[in-house]
Design a protein around this motif. Structure first.
Motif, PDB file in Angstrom:
ATOM      1  N   ALA A   1       0.891  -1.169  -0.287  1.00 21.82           N
ATOM      2  CA  ALA A   1       0.289   0.268  -0.074  1.00 21.82           C
ATOM      3  C   ALA A   1       0.642   1.480  -0.068  1.00 21.82           C
ATOM      4  O   ALA A   1       1.324   0.966   0.747  1.00 21.82           O
ATOM      5  CB  ALA A   1      -0.474  -0.532   1.385  1.00 21.82           C
ATOM      6  N   HIS A   2       0.357   1.994  -0.326  1.00 21.03           N
ATOM      7  CA  HIS A   2       1.076   3.614  -0.495  1.00 21.03           C
ATOM      8  C   HIS A   2       1.329   4.117   0.991  1.00 21.03           C
ATOM      9  O   HIS A   2       2.380   4.580   1.130  1.00 21.03           O
ATOM     10  CB  HIS A   2       0.119   4.599  -1.730  1.00 21.03           C
ATOM     11  N   GLU A   3       0.689   4.001   1.375  1.00 25.88           N
ATOM     12  CA  GLU A   3       0.795   4.341   3.053  1.00 25.88           C
ATOM     13  C   GLU A   3       2.371   4.023   3.764  1.00 25.88           C
ATOM     14  O   GLU A   3       3.177   4.162   4.132  1.00 25.88           O
ATOM     15  CB  GLU A   3      -0.117   3.839   3.772  1.00 25.88           C
ATOM     16  N   VAL A   4       2.791   2.625   2.978  1.00 21.96           N
ATOM     17  CA  VAL A   4       3.745   1.809   3.988  1.00 21.96           C
ATOM     18  C   VAL A   4       5.594   2.565   2.927  1.00 21.96           C
ATOM     19  O   VAL A   4       6.054   2.880   3.952  1.00 21.96           O
ATOM     20  CB  VAL A   4       3.690   0.439   4.137  1.00 21.96           C
ATOM     21  N   VAL A   5       4.217   2.455   1.977  1.00 23.14           N
ATOM     22  CA  VAL A   5       5.540   2.812   0.821  1.00 23.14           C
ATOM     23  C   VAL A   5       5.907   4.348   0.138  1.00 23.14           C
ATOM     24  O   VAL A   5       7.260   4.759   0.983  1.00 23.14           O
ATOM     25  CB  VAL A   5       5.104   2.922  -0.792  1.00 23.14           C
ATOM     26  N   ASP A   6       5.323   5.555   1.151  1.00 17.88           N
ATOM     27  CA  ASP A   6       5.795   6.698   1.062  1.00 17.88           C
ATOM     28  C   ASP A   6       6.275   6.240   2.621  1.00 17.88           C
ATOM     29  O   ASP A   6       7.317   8.180   2.642  1.00 17.88           O
ATOM     30  CB  ASP A   6       4.084   7.121   1.357  1.00 17.88           C
ATOM     31  N   VAL A   7       6.068   6.149   3.545  1.00 15.48           N
ATOM     32  CA  VAL A   7       6.943   5.712   4.640  1.00 15.48           C
ATOM     33  C   VAL A   7       8.362   5.283   4.617  1.00 15.48           C
ATOM     34  O   VAL A   7       9.449   5.587   5.038  1.00 15.48           O
ATOM     35  CB  VAL A   7       6.146   5.409   6.388  1.00 15.48           C
ATOM     36  N   CYS A   8       8.291   3.915   4.178  1.00 10.51           N
ATOM     37  CA  CYS A   8       9.517   3.186   4.235  1.00 10.51           C
ATOM     38  C   CYS A   8      10.053   3.227   2.393  1.00 10.51           C
ATOM     39  O   CYS A   8      11.017   2.849   2.957  1.00 10.51           O
ATOM     40  CB  CYS A   8       9.242   2.148   4.565  1.00 10.51           C
ATOM     41  N   PHE A   9       9.747   2.810   1.773  1.00 11.42           N
ATOM     42  CA  PHE A   9       9.616   2.831   0.677  1.00 11.42           C
ATOM     43  C   PHE A   9       9.858   4.239  -0.354  1.00 11.42           C
ATOM     44  O   PHE A   9      10.004   3.823  -1.515  1.00 11.42           O
ATOM     45  CB  PHE A   9       9.626   1.901   0.196  1.00 11.42           C
TER      46      PHE A   9
ATOM     47  N   ALA B   1      -1.130  -4.108   0.362  1.00 11.23           N
ATOM     48  CA  ALA B   1      -0.564  -4.987   1.805  1.00 11.23           C
ATOM     49  C   ALA B   1      -0.640  -3.241   2.795  1.00 11.23           C
ATOM     50  O   ALA B   1       0.439  -2.596   1.882  1.00 11.23           O
ATOM     51  CB  ALA B   1      -0.118  -5.553   3.005  1.00 11.23           C
ATOM     52  N   GLY B   2      -1.100  -3.250   3.843  1.00  9.54           N
ATOM     53  CA  GLY B   2      -0.946  -1.163   4.253  1.00  9.54           C
ATOM     54  C   GLY B   2      -0.329  -1.659   5.417  1.00  9.54           C
ATOM     55  O   GLY B   2       0.456  -2.887   6.174  1.00  9.54           O
ATOM     56  N   PHE B   3       0.193  -1.076   6.761  1.00  8.99           N
ATOM     57  CA  PHE B   3       0.555  -1.081   8.281  1.00  8.99           C
ATOM     58  C   PHE B   3      -0.398  -2.172   8.925  1.00  8.99           C
ATOM     59  O   PHE B   3       0.376  -2.805   9.735  1.00  8.99           O
ATOM     60  CB  PHE B   3       0.933  -0.281   9.310  1.00  8.99           C
ATOM     61  N   ALA B   4      -1.493  -2.252   9.001  1.00  7.02           N
ATOM     62  CA  ALA B   4      -2.517  -3.472   9.910  1.00  7.02           C
ATOM     63  C   ALA B   4      -2.407  -4.798   9.190  1.00  7.02           C
ATOM     64  O   ALA B   4      -2.276  -5.446  10.165  1.00  7.02           O
ATOM     65  CB  ALA B   4      -3.771  -3.032   9.458  1.00  7.02           C
ATOM     66  N   ALA B   5      -2.097  -5.322   7.814  1.00  5.78           N
ATOM     67  CA  ALA B   5      -1.874  -5.883   7.448  1.00  5.78           C
ATOM     68  C   ALA B   5      -0.307  -6.557   7.813  1.00  5.78           C
ATOM     69  O   ALA B   5      -0.236  -7.690   8.133  1.00  5.78           O
ATOM     70  CB  ALA B   5      -2.056  -6.159   6.136  1.00  5.78           C
ATOM     71  N   VAL B   6       0.338  -6.389   7.831  1.00  5.21           N
ATOM     72  CA  VAL B   6       2.413  -6.127   7.942  1.00  5.21           C
ATOM     73  C   VAL B   6       2.267  -6.842   9.179  1.00  5.21           C
ATOM     74  O   VAL B   6       2.310  -7.903   9.959  1.00  5.21           O
ATOM     75  CB  VAL B   6       3.123  -4.935   8.056  1.00  5.21           C
ATOM     76  N   ALA B   7       0.797  -5.909  10.087  1.00  4.81           N
ATOM     77  CA  ALA B   7       1.535  -5.713  11.887  1.00  4.81           C
ATOM     78  C   ALA B   7       0.750  -7.580  11.799  1.00  4.81           C
ATOM     79  O   ALA B   7       1.493  -8.088  13.004  1.00  4.81           O
ATOM     80  CB  ALA B   7       0.323  -4.747  12.595  1.00  4.81           C
ATOM     81  N   GLU B   8      -0.188  -7.850  11.394  1.00  2.00           N
ATOM     82  CA  GLU B   8      -0.647  -9.511  11.749  1.00  2.00           C
ATOM     83  C   GLU B   8       0.064 -10.491  10.674  1.00  2.00           C
ATOM     84  O   GLU B   8      -0.053 -11.537  12.053  1.00  2.00           O
ATOM     85  CB  GLU B   8      -2.310  -9.365  10.577  1.00  2.00           C
ATOM     86  N   ASP B   9       0.939 -10.188  10.279  1.00  2.00           N
ATOM     87  CA  ASP B   9       1.823 -10.954   9.783  1.00  2.00           C
ATOM     88  C   ASP B   9       2.619 -11.054  10.454  1.00  2.00           C
ATOM     89  O   ASP B   9       3.713 -12.165  11.726  1.00  2.00           O
ATOM     90  CB  ASP B   9       2.714 -10.658   8.625  1.00  2.00           C
TER      91      ASP B   9
END
Length: 865
Positions: A183-191, A201-209
């Protein structure tokens, strides 16, 4: 924590509280905290080195993925204008493979300590497993770690090399990646700045994993018992995720034991019920693996037609091709079985870049033919001769391979048998790797020249260019269409290879769905789609895959792995080791004897496939295949298949109709390219050489030449090769004297019996692919008359890339040649009075006499000659 009193580090904790780990916001907050701590350490503490550490991971602390941590801190420090004031190191528990290190460096890390990998090696040694894997030889922990570091370093160099980057300093922070499903919310912050076309996948999906994996490492029983020694003794082993081999309950694969068994039974017994089971199984697998698995057809029952009204299967199978699997990567038996099957169908098989034994050009006694209709030309030029090109329906330029973009074809030494070496013009037992494509294709203009060369080598055939599915492939495809290619392949990243190391395949390439959609849209926008045929390639399994590819814009379809499974492949994934137990991906005579595949198995597979396609066409209301090409409006997203990780996907970029972008453009191929052959000087040469061609009489002809005369002698060579094969004519049967400055590619694949003598000079590409002919170039007498102090050996007489991929013949140049002289020469003899840089690279045969300077990097990778 200090080095000579000047260097000191600050360790930043890359973990967050487990009790909050089920929240994406908690992960985002932890990353923001990490960035703030890094800023404070550099701005206020003047810390020259930061260490992002997983040291605090415990039952109560969950690790932030090191790649997300590095990317976020790196980008944050750049925004704060502090990045150049500190170094960024990672003490990582999740970095263990080459791709892990490549991404960490690529997103800004200066160094990595793979703590968990080192501990795992020590544990393997303590348990005796390294002893067993090391042929019962003891190895010290330090030596095991040293070997691991060396292997990882070589892997990183391999990744850098295929991106054309020579130093780690240039690779660090370069972010040469594309994100798929993030997701862009992850890409914008981290990449920041990384392409992510379909979100995901956003932060919530990553956190669940993260929480799932943490629970596996620290089960609730441990937490509840306080982590006692007794409880730890009963901790279950972590499951094998099945990344590299199929494991029940592990990572989903296109090819699993059940689907392979059903497919092989269906094609061997011609059993429709088994095919139906295979079809359903592969469709269900697609839903868990591929982007196309998330799509469905938009069906209007009112427009459906009877399957009896649909184009017959015998016509549909002509759109199928088998992939570019070279002789060498797979055995002669399996390669020939594919050739026979595709010729029976009216489809086409592909030689791959390993050449083809001329014996296969002749029709068999029963009427079958082993000849591959598609002859591939890669940067290695293995076995590329005038006869090879003349015996093709299509010549394919391999710019890249979808399964391992950026790398040339590779064949380990243990797969280079005497037979393979003969066909490729190399030395038995010596490993082979094709040079990067830029050795003779530096620009789209160079590609256009090679397309022109190959068209003249077989005027009745078509020229294809194989591209990789990647961001920007649409622009490249438009350039290729303008360069006069007749055919474009978009190769996805899901395919395999019969020879390359795993490092080159995994985490490389992207799905063909993205590439085909982009290529179709860009070609439509530029009104170029009607000039070329478009082929999709990469792990197609069933008729549904084909129909989706057609609706996205493809009109031909490539299959590689699945036909091999039909022939008996059981996906041992040992192709690069030469130990294939079913005789397909091996050159070992004992293993090849175990091959049981028959052409009929491949024929049955493709007819089952065609009948399935006909059923879908009837359902969608299409009577002719052409009618559904580019009709992406008949696809829709099946949101019922979304789960916590995929629900953020935006597949709209795949579903943009090209006709909306340019209503005037035609969505499939309906016109031929103008290759400008009518004005070729070769028409005159052929007319004057007619007696030599028909009765072997010696012919001498003299003509002027200028730099508009490109690829002189190649159409004439095609006539010689068609009539006489590689044996050609006796030396100097056709002698052509040219006066002036010859254009590019003089004497491309010049056939035996033809002599080109040039009094003047010549442009780039003289004698490329030389196939037994003789080329002589010397300065014009006028030059000596006008410049009394002119010294031939001090001046350049021919341009770059002369004799690239030459297989036999002779060249004599009175003067210097440019760069990349005789690269991949495998049999020609050459005399020249000096060369530029990179001369004789990758040479495997022949003889080169250089009466002068050689430039830098001479004979790099040379293994013969």
């Amino acid at each position: 924590n200090s080095f000579r009193g000047r260097w000191h580090t600050t360790v930043l904790d890359c973990t967050f509280d487990r009790d909050a780990a089920d929240s994406g916001e908690a992960l985002r907050t932890a990353i923001d905290r990490l960035c703030a701590e890094a800023t404070a350490a550099v701005r206020d503490g003047k810390v020259p080195a930061l260490v992002l550490s997983h040291d605090a991971v415990s039952e109560d602390r969950v690790p932030i993925p090191s790649l997300m941590a590095v990317g976020a801190v790196h980008q944050h420090l750049i925004k704060e204008k502090l990045r150049t004031q500190t170094s960024l190191f990672v003490d990582s528990g999740d970095a263990r493979e080459v791709h892990d290190f490549a991404t960490l460096f690529g997103f800004g890390s200066d160094g990595v300590c793979p703590r968990m990998a080192y501990n795992a090696l020590r544990d393997l040694n303590r348990s005796g497993r390294l002893y067993a894997m090391n042929y019962r030889q003891h190895i010290e922990d330090d030596k095991a770690i040293e070997n691991y570091r060396k292997a990882a370093g070589l892997g990183i160099k391999k990744v850098m090399s295929k991106m054309g980057i020579s130093t780690l300093a240039s690779y660090k922070g370069a972010q040469i990646f594309e994100a798929v499903g993030l997701a862009h919310e992850v890409v914008d912050v981290c990449f920041t700045g990384t392409t992510s076309r379909i979100q995901g996948a956003g932060f919530a999906a990553v956190a669940e994993d993260l929480l799932t994996m943490h629970t596996q490492a620290f089960p609730h029983t441990l937490r509840e018992s306080g982590g006692s020694a007794a409880a730890r003794a009963h901790t279950p082993l972590l499951p094998n995720p099945g990344d590299y081999h199929y494991r029940h309950g592990g990572e989903a694969h296109y090819n699993d034991p059940a689907s392979m068994a059903e497919l092989q039974y269906a094609v061997r017994e011609h059993d429709p019920a088994a095919w139906e089971r295979y079809r359903k199984h592969s469709i269900e697998a697609n839903k868990r693996i591929s982007l196309r698995g998330l799509l469905d057809f938009d069906v209007d029952p009112a427009t459906s037609v009877s399957v009896d009204d649909v184009e017959p299967a015998s016509e549909i199978v002509k759109r199928f091709v088998t992939g570019a699997m070279s002789l060498g990567s797979i055995s002669a038996e399996s390669h020939e079985a594919l050739g026979i099957a595709m010729n029976r169908l009216g489809g086409r098989s592909n030689t791959g870049e390993g050449g083809e034994d001329p014996v296969r050009f002749s029709t068999m006694a029963n009427g079958d033919s082993k000849r591959s209709a598609i002859k591939q030309v890669a940067s290695g030029r293995f076995g590329v001769t005038a006869e090879y090109l003349a015996n093709s329906d299509q010549v394919q330029i391999k710019m890249a391979q979808g399964a391992k973009p950026g790398e040339g074809g590779e064949l380990p030494g243990h797969k280079v048998s005497t037979e393979i070496a003969r066909v490729r013009g190399t030395t038995p037992g010596v490993g082979l790797i094709s040079p990067p494509p830029h050795h003779d294709i530096y620009s789209i203009e160079d590609l256009a020249q090679l397309i022109h060369d190959l068209k003249k080598s077989n005027v009745d055939g078509t020229v294809s260019v194989k591209l990789v599915s990647e961001v920007g492939v649409g622009i490249v495809a438009a350039g290729v269409a303008k360069a006069k290619a007749d055919h474009i392949v978009i190769s996805g990243g899901d395919g395999g290879t019969g020879a390359a190391a795993w490092t080159g395949i995994h985490r490389a390439g992207i799905p063909w769905e993205l590439g085909v959609a982009e290529a179709q849209q860009t070609l439509m926008v530029n009104d170029l789609r009607s000039r070329v045929r478009l082929q999709a390639d990469g792990q197609m399994k069933n008729g549904r895959d084909v129909v989706i590819a057609a609706l996205m814009g493809a009109e031909e379809f490539g299959f590689s792995t699945t036909p091999l499974i039909a022939l008996g492949c059981i996906m041992m994934r040992k192709c690069h080791l030469n130990t294939c137990p079913v005789g397909i991906a091996t050159q070992d005579p004992e293993l090849r004897a175990k091959f049981t595949g028959q052409p009929e198995h491949v024929v049955n597979f493709f007819y089952f496939l065609a009948e399935e396609i006909r059923a879908y066409m009837a359902l969608l209301g299409y009577r002719r295949f052409d009618e559904m090409i580019g009709r992406v409006d008949r696809l829709k997203v099946n949101e019922e298949l979304f789960h916590y990780k995929s629900q953020g996907l935006d597949l709209s970029p795949l579903l943009q109709p090209g006709t909306e972008l340019n209503p005037e453009a035609f969505p499939w191929h309906n016109q031929t390219q103008d290759h400008g052959l009518d004005a070729a000087l070769d028409h005159t040469l052929i007319a004057h050489a007619e007696k030599a061609l028909t009765s072997g009489q010696r012919v001498y002809y003299e003509s002027s030449v200028n730099n508009l005369d490109r690829t002189v002698g190649t159409m004439l060579s095609n006539r010689v090769a068609t009539l006489y094969g590689n044996a050609g004519l006796p030396d100097d049967t056709i002698h052509i004297k040219l006066n002036g400055s010859a254009g590019q590619s003089l004497g491309f694949v010049l056939a035996k019996g033809i002599t080109l003598e040039v009094e003047g000079d010549a442009n780039d590409g003289v004698g490329k692919g030389l196939s037994g002919g003789r080329i002589i170039v010397y300065p014009h007498q006028v030059t000596f008359d006008r410049q009394k102090d002119f010294i031939a050996e001090d001046n350049v007489i021919v341009g770059n890339v002369a004799c690239y991929g030459a297989t036999s013949g002779e060249v004599f140049f009175r003067g210097k040649a440019g760069e990349r002289f005789c690269v991949r020469n495998s049999g020609a003899h050459a005399v020249v009075e000096g060369v530029g840089d990179h001369g004789c690279e990758y040479m495997t045969g022949g003889r080169v006499v250089i009466l002068g300077d050689t430039g830098r990097n001479f004979a790099a990778g040379m293994s013969g000659g």
